[in-house]
Design a protein around this motif. Sequence first.
Motif, PDB file in Angstrom:
ATOM      1  N   THR A   1      25.329  25.876  -4.124  1.00 22.35           N
ATOM      2  CA  THR A   1      24.372  26.298  -3.106  1.00 22.35           C
ATOM      3  C   THR A   1      24.076  25.139  -2.158  1.00 22.35           C
ATOM      4  OG1 THR A   1      23.364  27.870  -4.625  1.00 22.35           O
ATOM      5  CG2 THR A   1      22.063  27.216  -2.705  1.00 22.35           C
ATOM      6  N   VAL A   2      24.005  25.444  -0.854  1.00 18.02           N
ATOM      7  CA  VAL A   2      23.702  24.439   0.166  1.00 18.02           C
ATOM      8  C   VAL A   2      22.293  24.699   0.684  1.00 18.02           C
ATOM      9  CG1 VAL A   2      24.375  23.490   2.403  1.00 18.02           C
ATOM     10  CG2 VAL A   2      26.137  24.254   0.797  1.00 18.02           C
ATOM     11  N   GLU A   3      21.422  23.694   0.518  1.00 19.69           N
ATOM     12  CA  GLU A   3      20.014  23.878   0.860  1.00 19.69           C
ATOM     13  C   GLU A   3      19.718  23.657   2.343  1.00 19.69           C
ATOM     14  OE1 GLU A   3      17.773  24.977  -1.130  1.00 19.69           O
ATOM     15  OE2 GLU A   3      18.960  24.976  -2.978  1.00 19.69           O
ATOM     16  N   ASP A   4      20.493  22.803   3.015  1.00 22.31           N
ATOM     17  CA  ASP A   4      20.157  22.406   4.388  1.00 22.31           C
ATOM     18  C   ASP A   4      21.219  22.827   5.404  1.00 22.31           C
ATOM     19  OD1 ASP A   4      22.115  20.794   3.447  1.00 22.31           O
ATOM     20  OD2 ASP A   4      21.221  18.898   4.097  1.00 22.31           O
ATOM     21  N   ALA A   5      21.856  23.957   5.184  1.00 15.90           N
ATOM     22  CA  ALA A   5      22.887  24.423   6.124  1.00 15.90           C
ATOM     23  C   ALA A   5      22.245  24.859   7.445  1.00 15.90           C
ATOM     24  CB  ALA A   5      23.654  25.590   5.511  1.00 15.90           C
ATOM     25  N   PRO A   6      22.907  24.645   8.564  1.00 16.76           N
ATOM     26  CA  PRO A   6      22.366  25.102   9.858  1.00 16.76           C
ATOM     27  C   PRO A   6      22.323  26.623   9.905  1.00 16.76           C
ATOM     28  CG  PRO A   6      24.624  24.354  10.109  1.00 16.76           C
ATOM     29  CD  PRO A   6      24.219  23.984   8.720  1.00 16.76           C
ATOM     30  N   PRO A   7      21.309  27.196  10.527  1.00 11.73           N
ATOM     31  CA  PRO A   7      21.216  28.661  10.596  1.00 11.73           C
ATOM     32  C   PRO A   7      22.182  29.228  11.623  1.00 11.73           C
ATOM     33  CG  PRO A   7      19.426  27.680  11.837  1.00 11.73           C
ATOM     34  CD  PRO A   7      20.156  26.536  11.183  1.00 11.73           C
ATOM     35  N   PRO A   8      22.568  30.476  11.505  1.00 13.32           N
ATOM     36  CA  PRO A   8      23.405  31.112  12.534  1.00 13.32           C
ATOM     37  C   PRO A   8      22.655  31.199  13.855  1.00 13.32           C
ATOM     38  CG  PRO A   8      23.399  32.398  10.505  1.00 13.32           C
ATOM     39  CD  PRO A   8      22.311  31.385  10.370  1.00 13.32           C
ATOM     40  N   ILE A   9      23.389  31.155  14.924  1.00 15.19           N
ATOM     41  CA  ILE A   9      22.802  31.254  16.262  1.00 15.19           C
ATOM     42  C   ILE A   9      23.049  32.656  16.804  1.00 15.19           C
ATOM     43  CG2 ILE A   9      22.903  30.359  18.624  1.00 15.19           C
ATOM     44  CD1 ILE A   9      23.793  27.708  17.509  1.00 15.19           C
ATOM     45  N   GLY A  10      22.049  33.192  17.487  1.00 14.32           N
ATOM     46  CA  GLY A  10      22.214  34.498  18.101  1.00 14.32           C
ATOM     47  C   GLY A  10      21.670  35.618  17.242  1.00 14.32           C
ATOM     48  N   ALA A  11      22.418  36.723  17.192  1.00 13.92           N
ATOM     49  CA  ALA A  11      21.917  37.943  16.563  1.00 13.92           C
ATOM     50  C   ALA A  11      22.271  38.064  15.091  1.00 13.92           C
ATOM     51  CB  ALA A  11      22.449  39.161  17.322  1.00 13.92           C
ATOM     52  N   TYR A  12      22.882  37.044  14.491  1.00 10.20           N
ATOM     53  CA  TYR A  12      23.253  37.114  13.082  1.00 10.20           C
ATOM     54  C   TYR A  12      22.242  36.359  12.222  1.00 10.20           C
ATOM     55  CZ  TYR A  12      27.623  38.926  14.881  1.00 10.20           C
ATOM     56  OH  TYR A  12      28.556  39.694  15.520  1.00 10.20           O
ATOM     57  N   LYS A  13      21.873  36.947  11.089  1.00 10.51           N
ATOM     58  CA  LYS A  13      20.873  36.372  10.181  1.00 10.51           C
ATOM     59  C   LYS A  13      21.466  36.275   8.767  1.00 10.51           C
ATOM     60  CE  LYS A  13      18.042  36.913  13.686  1.00 10.51           C
ATOM     61  NZ  LYS A  13      17.654  35.774  14.543  1.00 10.51           N
ATOM     62  N   LEU A  14      20.997  35.271   8.017  1.00  7.41           N
ATOM     63  CA  LEU A  14      21.456  35.057   6.644  1.00  7.41           C
ATOM     64  C   LEU A  14      20.440  35.571   5.634  1.00  7.41           C
ATOM     65  CD1 LEU A  14      22.989  31.448   6.488  1.00  7.41           C
ATOM     66  CD2 LEU A  14      24.088  33.540   5.671  1.00  7.41           C
ATOM     67  N   PHE A  15      20.930  36.169   4.535  1.00 12.95           N
ATOM     68  CA  PHE A  15      20.101  36.415   3.357  1.00 12.95           C
ATOM     69  C   PHE A  15      20.189  35.151   2.483  1.00 12.95           C
ATOM     70  CE2 PHE A  15      21.425  40.938   4.142  1.00 12.95           C
ATOM     71  CZ  PHE A  15      20.148  41.451   4.375  1.00 12.95           C
ATOM     72  N   GLY A  16      19.105  34.477   2.279  1.00 16.08           N
ATOM     73  CA  GLY A  16      19.094  33.338   1.355  1.00 16.08           C
ATOM     74  C   GLY A  16      19.923  32.165   1.829  1.00 16.08           C
ATOM     75  N   LYS A  17      20.371  31.345   0.840  1.00 16.93           N
ATOM     76  CA  LYS A  17      21.105  30.125   1.105  1.00 16.93           C
ATOM     77  C   LYS A  17      22.613  30.379   0.992  1.00 16.93           C
ATOM     78  CE  LYS A  17      17.245  27.719   1.260  1.00 16.93           C
ATOM     79  NZ  LYS A  17      16.747  27.146   2.532  1.00 16.93           N
ATOM     80  N   PRO A  18      23.410  29.716   1.816  1.00 21.16           N
ATOM     81  CA  PRO A  18      24.859  29.889   1.724  1.00 21.16           C
ATOM     82  C   PRO A  18      25.445  29.093   0.555  1.00 21.16           C
ATOM     83  CG  PRO A  18      24.347  28.325   3.450  1.00 21.16           C
ATOM     84  CD  PRO A  18      23.018  28.847   2.950  1.00 21.16           C
ATOM     85  N   THR A  19      26.700  29.394   0.243  1.00 14.93           N
ATOM     86  CA  THR A  19      27.426  28.738  -0.845  1.00 14.93           C
ATOM     87  C   THR A  19      28.636  28.002  -0.285  1.00 14.93           C
ATOM     88  OG1 THR A  19      26.758  30.346  -2.507  1.00 14.93           O
ATOM     89  CG2 THR A  19      28.801  29.134  -2.928  1.00 14.93           C
ATOM     90  N   ARG A  20      28.818  26.754  -0.770  1.00 14.49           N
ATOM     91  CA  ARG A  20      30.006  26.006  -0.387  1.00 14.49           C
ATOM     92  C   ARG A  20      31.107  26.273  -1.418  1.00 14.49           C
ATOM     93  NH1 ARG A  20      30.569  21.856   2.878  1.00 14.49           N
ATOM     94  NH2 ARG A  20      28.339  21.337   2.778  1.00 14.49           N
ATOM     95  N   ILE A  21      32.293  26.638  -0.955  1.00 12.57           N
ATOM     96  CA  ILE A  21      33.447  26.880  -1.828  1.00 12.57           C
ATOM     97  C   ILE A  21      34.471  25.778  -1.565  1.00 12.57           C
ATOM     98  CG2 ILE A  21      35.271  28.485  -2.489  1.00 12.57           C
ATOM     99  CD1 ILE A  21      33.553  30.758  -1.454  1.00 12.57           C
ATOM    100  N   GLU A  22      34.862  25.078  -2.650  1.00 10.45           N
ATOM    101  CA  GLU A  22      35.831  23.996  -2.540  1.00 10.45           C
ATOM    102  C   GLU A  22      36.891  24.151  -3.633  1.00 10.45           C
ATOM    103  OE1 GLU A  22      33.572  20.082  -1.165  1.00 10.45           O
ATOM    104  OE2 GLU A  22      32.567  21.017  -2.884  1.00 10.45           O
ATOM    105  N   VAL A  23      38.051  23.542  -3.409  1.00 13.73           N
ATOM    106  CA  VAL A  23      39.129  23.531  -4.391  1.00 13.73           C
ATOM    107  C   VAL A  23      39.345  22.095  -4.863  1.00 13.73           C
ATOM    108  CG1 VAL A  23      41.526  24.128  -4.884  1.00 13.73           C
ATOM    109  CG2 VAL A  23      40.228  25.472  -3.226  1.00 13.73           C
ATOM    110  N   ARG A  24      39.288  21.905  -6.180  1.00 15.66           N
ATOM    111  CA  ARG A  24      39.588  20.593  -6.765  1.00 15.66           C
ATOM    112  C   ARG A  24      40.974  20.654  -7.404  1.00 15.66           C
ATOM    113  NH1 ARG A  24      35.742  17.346  -4.513  1.00 15.66           N
ATOM    114  NH2 ARG A  24      33.629  18.168  -4.883  1.00 15.66           N
ATOM    115  N   GLY A  25      41.776  19.619  -7.165  1.00 16.63           N
ATOM    116  CA  GLY A  25      43.092  19.549  -7.787  1.00 16.63           C
ATOM    117  C   GLY A  25      44.131  20.426  -7.141  1.00 16.63           C
ATOM    118  N   GLY A  26      43.945  20.784  -5.900  1.00 20.41           N
ATOM    119  CA  GLY A  26      44.934  21.609  -5.215  1.00 20.41           C
ATOM    120  C   GLY A  26      44.383  22.126  -3.894  1.00 20.41           C
ATOM    121  N   ALA A  27      45.080  23.083  -3.313  1.00 20.41           N
ATOM    122  CA  ALA A  27      44.662  23.674  -2.041  1.00 20.41           C
ATOM    123  C   ALA A  27      45.187  25.097  -1.952  1.00 20.41           C
ATOM    124  CB  ALA A  27      45.180  22.844  -0.871  1.00 20.41           C
TER     125      ALA A  27
END
Length: 680
Positions: free
Chosen positions: A73-99
């Motif tokens: 979970t990312v606590e300090d992500a920038p909010p969307p601009i314009g007419a789009y709104k977020l429910f809650g906090k976004p999630t960062r997805i990363e790959v370790r050991g590959g791509a």
Amino acid sequence: MVGDMTGWLRAAGRSSTAVVLALVLAVVAGCTSGGGGGDGGGSVEGANPQGGVSVSAPAKAFTGASPVLQLSTVEDAPPPIGAYKLFGKPTRIEVRGGALAKGRAVVTLDYPAEATPQQVENLRVLRYEGNEWQALTPEHVDTARRRVSVSTDRFSLWGIGWWDVESAISTTLTKARNLLSTDGVLGIGKRVANPPTVECAYPALTLTLDVEKFVPGAITCAKFDVADASRRTLDLYVSNPHFTPFLLDLPAGVRSVEAKPDPDNPYTLLARTMAAAQNLPVAFLPAGGMIRLKVDLSKLTAGAAITGTLDAATPLLDLATATFKGMLPAEPTDPVVRAVAVSHEAAEAFACMYKHGTEISKLPNPSAADIAGRLVAGARECGDAIRKLGTRLAVAVGRQGWSPEQVASAAGKQVEELCEKLCPGMIRAILAMWEHEPLLMEVGTSIAEGANGFKVYRLGLAAVEPPFARLAEVLPGGDIPGFTVRPPIVDNNNRFGGGTLETVPSPGTPCVDQLKGKHWDTWLYPQPQFAARSYLADDIATTISLWYVRRDFRDLTSDYFVQLVGSGKCTLKPTGRYQERLEETSEPYSGPRVKGLADFRGFLTYVPNADGFHTRPRAALYDPSTGVLVLVEGRVADSVTLEDPDPPTLDALERRVGSQVEYLVHRLDDQLGTQFVAAN
């Protein structure tokens, strides 16, 4: 699109048309990634229970021996601009050991139970790309478990949100107002503009413009098209100082080329390109803008004129195209705009709006309410054509980032079918908004006040070849350095434009008696079809005279000049009171280089009050394409006597004549269409 697409379509069909439209456009945006991978050989999975996000992909889609998906979970992500709104906090997805390199992953997101029905209808998967959020339409919606999913070929920040309909509509209206006010369409609440212009100190004289009944304050300028060797094609620039646009009907021989300033947004560009693509004999003069017209003198007929009325077609067209801004998932690129502008959908939409715009322009003294009502009626009657145009634009925008393989894929076809089914309903809802939008009344007020009652304006055009009556305008005046006009003694019907001549030099070259069989009285247009002016400065007197050779004798005159210019010397034998004396010249031409035929020599003449012979430098220039014959002659002023301690030298005389020739050839090229100035 897979899974419950049918259910999603059914749910979308129950939404308001405005919502459906925006949803469909987001679908177009969300399907711009490539095709998916297989699921053989096991899978790699990860989850963030706190954020309600999980991800799964085939193991063979990754590089590396043991790839691991990490979600946080990312606590300090920038909010969307314009007419789009977020429910809650976004999630960062990363790959370790590959791509993720060989296929696609499926991202699944949960939306909260407190989401309203309208929010559920407008759910979006939000992905952070670079420095902004992108909205993707879910490919699978499970309302029972409040869960959506979408496929992707890259990871970043992910969240679940919705499209705010009210905010989007407000944004669209604001942007539409800005487009109208800032891009040369209509200056809402403004009256006087500062339009772009071209430098026009010396306009072409072979096209006469009658501006008496034209748009008040309009700035016009005619310039020769240097690409036309015959100099019978001109560029006519018209600048509009008003914040109301004008529609110009063009006569035979006149066509529209471009308008300035260039639109800085794709929607005004779309409107203008649509108009230009129809090849109609009309031009749209933007509010506070400038247009360039191409005029072919050979095709102008007697009484030719450009007629103009206030332009209500362009504001109507721009209102329609501005509607798409804020609703499309991305702004169309120039290639997309130009491709859509020449489509049959664009032709149909333009024809309808042009018809209604011209009808508005013919209303007698309409009020702002009358104009606003007609704009609404036009939008309503053209609704079907606008919907088709919007559908074509939405599909094109969705494709603009695709590779050829993606365009040909099944997903691409599904998006097109979906948009063609649902986009018309969305655009219908947007057009309905205009009927109660105060912006239309503002547009109507600006048009009505700017016109101060509708009128028909007229710009008369006449080809004048040669322009005898205006030849004196080519001769430099006293405000030009090196051209101090001699005080007039005899006005002679102002033929000399201010200066006067005691005698007009004979036409020809300094070697006027070198060849036999010259009949200038026959070759030239008769007097007073010429112009001449005398100058006096620094004890040097100069004379400039302009003639036109008749069209039938231009080749003979060219031959005459060619023979003389090629001779190293010539002989002048004065008669009568002049003593016989031979003149020898070593250089046939020593003046500024010109492209036309030229001869620049000194010759001897007897000056009675100077008691002797003096050399007079004389330059003769001839332009075969136009028949313009120019003579520039310099001599010591009559006021100079033998006792003068410092009389002008021959070098000084030649420099004065040479400098006048060098200046004059530019004026002649600009105003008479000659081709004297050598290419750089």
